[in-house]
Design a protein around this motif. Sequence first.
Motif, mmCIF file in Angstrom:
data_model
loop_
_atom_site.group_PDB
_atom_site.id
_atom_site.type_symbol
_atom_site.label_atom_id
_atom_site.label_comp_id
_atom_site.label_asym_id
_atom_site.label_seq_id
_atom_site.Cartn_x
_atom_site.Cartn_y
_atom_site.Cartn_z
ATOM 1 N N GLY A 253 0.849 -1.173 0.000
ATOM 2 C CA GLY A 253 0.000 0.000 0.000
ATOM 3 C C GLY A 253 0.886 1.225 0.000
ATOM 4 N N ALA A 254 0.253 2.366 0.036
ATOM 5 C CA ALA A 254 1.006 3.618 -0.044
ATOM 6 C C ALA A 254 1.703 3.906 1.273
ATOM 7 C CB ALA A 254 0.068 4.752 -0.423
ATOM 8 N N ALA A 255 2.515 2.965 1.738
ATOM 9 C CA ALA A 255 3.237 3.117 2.999
ATOM 10 C C ALA A 255 4.609 3.721 2.734
ATOM 11 C CB ALA A 255 3.382 1.765 3.695
ATOM 12 N N LEU A 256 5.014 4.626 3.608
ATOM 13 C CA LEU A 256 6.328 5.235 3.498
ATOM 14 C C LEU A 256 7.374 4.328 4.127
ATOM 15 C CD1 LEU A 256 5.420 8.888 4.593
ATOM 16 C CD2 LEU A 256 5.670 8.028 2.261
ATOM 17 N N SER A 257 8.603 4.526 3.733
ATOM 18 C CA SER A 257 9.720 3.832 4.360
ATOM 19 C C SER A 257 10.374 4.773 5.352
ATOM 20 C CB SER A 257 10.735 3.387 3.316
ATOM 21 O OG SER A 257 11.907 2.895 3.952
ATOM 22 N N GLY A 258 10.568 4.293 6.590
ATOM 23 C CA GLY A 258 11.213 5.119 7.596
ATOM 24 C C GLY A 258 12.629 5.501 7.238
ATOM 25 N N GLU A 259 13.237 4.761 6.323
ATOM 26 C CA GLU A 259 14.603 5.076 5.903
ATOM 27 C C GLU A 259 14.651 6.232 4.921
ATOM 28 O OE1 GLU A 259 15.404 1.271 4.256
ATOM 29 O OE2 GLU A 259 16.445 0.549 6.054
ATOM 30 N N ARG A 260 13.516 6.588 4.348
ATOM 31 C CA ARG A 260 13.499 7.640 3.326
ATOM 32 C C ARG A 260 12.505 8.754 3.659
ATOM 33 N NH1 ARG A 260 13.691 2.868 0.312
ATOM 34 N NH2 ARG A 260 11.463 2.936 -0.152
ATOM 35 N N LEU A 261 12.309 9.016 4.936
ATOM 36 C CA LEU A 261 11.417 10.106 5.328
ATOM 37 C C LEU A 261 12.063 11.453 5.023
ATOM 38 C CD1 LEU A 261 10.074 8.856 8.787
ATOM 39 C CD2 LEU A 261 8.880 8.864 6.595
ATOM 40 N N PRO A 262 11.280 12.440 4.608
ATOM 41 C CA PRO A 262 11.848 13.764 4.342
ATOM 42 C C PRO A 262 12.554 14.322 5.573
ATOM 43 C CG PRO A 262 9.614 13.621 3.472
ATOM 44 C CD PRO A 262 9.843 12.385 4.282
ATOM 45 N N ALA A 263 13.661 15.002 5.343
ATOM 46 C CA ALA A 263 14.447 15.537 6.459
ATOM 47 C C ALA A 263 13.807 16.776 7.066
ATOM 48 C CB ALA A 263 15.866 15.869 5.986
ATOM 49 N N ASP A 264 13.085 17.558 6.252
ATOM 50 C CA ASP A 264 12.454 18.776 6.770
ATOM 51 C C ASP A 264 11.060 18.464 7.295
ATOM 52 O OD1 ASP A 264 10.524 20.029 4.202
ATOM 53 O OD2 ASP A 264 11.923 18.367 3.872
ATOM 54 N N ASP A 265 10.645 19.208 8.304
ATOM 55 C CA ASP A 265 9.352 18.959 8.948
ATOM 56 C C ASP A 265 8.180 19.192 8.005
ATOM 57 O OD1 ASP A 265 10.724 18.340 11.188
ATOM 58 O OD2 ASP A 265 10.207 20.152 12.319
ATOM 59 N N ALA A 266 8.275 20.207 7.141
ATOM 60 C CA ALA A 266 7.174 20.486 6.216
ATOM 61 C C ALA A 266 6.975 19.332 5.238
ATOM 62 C CB ALA A 266 7.443 21.789 5.456
ATOM 63 N N GLY A 267 8.074 18.801 4.732
ATOM 64 C CA GLY A 267 7.970 17.673 3.817
ATOM 65 C C GLY A 267 7.456 16.426 4.509
ATOM 66 N N LEU A 268 7.894 16.218 5.757
ATOM 67 C CA LEU A 268 7.417 15.060 6.513
ATOM 68 C C LEU A 268 5.917 15.159 6.764
ATOM 69 C CD1 LEU A 268 7.933 12.478 8.136
ATOM 70 C CD2 LEU A 268 8.453 13.928 10.113
ATOM 71 N N LEU A 269 5.443 16.346 7.129
ATOM 72 C CA LEU A 269 4.020 16.532 7.398
ATOM 73 C C LEU A 269 3.187 16.229 6.155
ATOM 74 C CD1 LEU A 269 1.713 17.465 9.227
ATOM 75 C CD2 LEU A 269 2.185 19.813 8.481
ATOM 76 N N ALA A 270 3.624 16.742 5.001
ATOM 77 C CA ALA A 270 2.892 16.485 3.762
ATOM 78 C C ALA A 270 2.875 14.999 3.425
ATOM 79 C CB ALA A 270 3.519 17.292 2.624
ATOM 80 N N ALA A 271 4.008 14.334 3.635
ATOM 81 C CA ALA A 271 4.088 12.901 3.320
ATOM 82 C C ALA A 271 3.217 12.078 4.262
ATOM 83 C CB ALA A 271 5.541 12.437 3.397
ATOM 84 N N ILE A 272 3.243 12.411 5.549
ATOM 85 C CA ILE A 272 2.470 11.651 6.537
ATOM 86 C C ILE A 272 0.976 11.816 6.301
ATOM 87 C CG2 ILE A 272 1.841 11.586 8.986
ATOM 88 C CD1 ILE A 272 4.367 10.105 8.371
ATOM 89 N N ARG A 273 0.553 12.997 5.951
ATOM 90 C CA ARG A 273 -0.878 13.224 5.728
ATOM 91 C C ARG A 273 -1.401 12.461 4.523
ATOM 92 N NH1 ARG A 273 -1.738 19.660 7.264
ATOM 93 N NH2 ARG A 273 -2.164 19.270 9.484
ATOM 94 N N GLU A 274 -0.545 12.178 3.574
ATOM 95 C CA GLU A 274 -0.971 11.447 2.382
ATOM 96 C C GLU A 274 -0.892 9.938 2.574
ATOM 97 O OE1 GLU A 274 -2.276 12.556 -0.432
ATOM 98 O OE2 GLU A 274 -2.265 14.591 0.366
ATOM 99 N N ALA A 275 0.008 9.483 3.420
ATOM 100 C CA ALA A 275 0.254 8.040 3.562
ATOM 101 C C ALA A 275 -0.514 7.477 4.755
ATOM 102 C CB ALA A 275 1.747 7.785 3.733
ATOM 103 N N PRO A 276 -0.994 6.228 4.631
ATOM 104 C CA PRO A 276 -1.695 5.607 5.765
ATOM 105 C C PRO A 276 -0.755 4.973 6.773
ATOM 106 C CG PRO A 276 -1.720 4.121 3.916
ATOM 107 C CD PRO A 276 -1.011 5.364 3.435
ATOM 108 N N ALA A 277 0.524 4.758 6.388
ATOM 109 C CA ALA A 277 1.411 3.996 7.260
ATOM 110 C C ALA A 277 2.869 4.321 6.950
ATOM 111 C CB ALA A 277 1.162 2.495 7.085
ATOM 112 N N VAL A 278 3.716 4.010 7.929
ATOM 113 C CA VAL A 278 5.168 4.119 7.757
ATOM 114 C C VAL A 278 5.780 2.828 8.273
ATOM 115 C CG1 VAL A 278 7.258 5.434 8.241
ATOM 116 C CG2 VAL A 278 5.044 6.610 8.178
#
Length: 553
Positions: A253-278
């Motif tokens: 599914g559209a799960a993020l990888s914890g090894e490739r999370l955005p380094a900046d908080d704004a990018g992380l927030l956008a990614a987390i809001r779109e993804a159901p899981a990490v």
Amino acid sequence: VNIVPEGLILLVSLTAAVSAAKMARRGVLAQQLNAIESLASVTTLCTDKTGTLTEAALRVVGVEPAVGVERDAVAATFGRYAASMPSRNGTLQAIHDAHLGPDGPGEEPTAQVPFSSRRRWGALEISGERLVVGAPEALLAVPDGLDGDLTLDLARRAHDEAARGRRVLAISRADGPLPEPAPDAPLPEGLEPLGFVVLAERLRDDAERTVEFFEAEEVALKILSGDAPATVGAIARDAGIAGSDSTAGDGGGAALSGERLPADDAGLLAAIREAPAVGRISPEDKERVVRVLGESGEYVGMIGDGVNDVPALKKARLAVAQGSGTQMARSVSDLVLVSGSFAEVAPMVHEGRQILRNIQRVSRLFVTKALFTAFLLIAIAIPTGIFPLLPRQFTLTSSLTIGIPAFLLALAPSSGPWRPDGYLKAIARFSLPAGVAMGIGILVSWVMARHVLDCSLAEARTVTAATIVAAGLLVVMVLEDEPGRRRLLVGGLSALMALGFLLALYIPFVKEFFALESPTGAMAAAWACGAAVGSVLMFFALKLVARLERRAG
């Protein structure tokens, strides 16, 4: 004294205590009183998948050897490792229970590197043999001079199993010595992949219903797991979590990888809001996800059970620990799921929102009473030196219009809108115009009885008490105007309270105690005038409130 809504403090505490008792019967321990309000306010709930969406117990469903290695040898090596580990987690316990290893007790390790979710592997040295167990991504991505094609084939097979929603654990033999235990300890040198074991997790029977409830209540679910993103994504998809229908490039599914999370908080927030899981997320990144969501205005709840979850639990506004979790996780949590059932979180949220909704309503009753009391004090008591009610009469009217109705309605089931934010503004928008309208209506009845119709002071106070009862019960019915059974119950309750006041007017010893007078034509006329004026003003005031609330919404 009647200006201070002292009963509201008692009612809020009592309501929270009753709610905590209800939760205890469901197997939920409330360790903090404000956890009840937090339940109602949660907008994002972060959780692990094992023990929440899936059954806590794992089972071994297969063993896959590397090329040139016997399947039975891999199974025996896994069992030997699990039996020799001084402290076994759920995964190693499942391997141990599957009788993959020898029947006898485990061996005493001569060296050990405990498993760490940060580096995703652990190791033991047993009888001179060094075994490393961990995530396939950590162990199978290090060829170290081995046949890269064979290692890639084993990694591909492990990935395919993970994409099916299975948990995969690889095992390798190391030539080099084990490093000193540390969070960032490097892998031993000379790794030789032996194979991997496949463990299955079963989706809980109530997982889909629980997810549907949260979706209906507009609570976003986020799975934060140390398992492979493909595995986590598959579980999210099976459970029906919003956003998990799309597939990522890794097959899950559209799960993020914890090894490739955005380094900046704004990018992380956008990614987390779109993804159901990490997946493959470290404890530090769990805490970071919770922090970033909280700083964006979300009311974040976190469910965890291990030491690695403690930083995220402490950062969340609502911390929930599994009853089977570690003592440290339970000690920092607001709520403990003693029964261990994630499905109990849904009725907990429903209970919290019902309590908050009811407290918001009864708060308006108490504050409205305080405001019209202050109005009467300014308009009548200070200029004339006479208050239009005796203290005992205020006890009677307050009990019939606020005390008894508020007690019953605060504990009754309810539905409708709720707002965790803007609590004081919401109360003020209703109570200020309603309190002033009630005050004007009571003032009119007092002036009519005392100065126009020449009623005695005792009669004027009886008229004032009757007007307060009529206006107060009108406020109760307006606040509780829900279609269906509740409206009928509130109407019946209001009629019962009105009957109670009529009985007080005609039962001799009650009438004497409260210093009430028997109704006369003049008293009835004064009461009708004040009640009519108060009702009309309240109607227009509440129309104005509704218009303001629509604009605010």
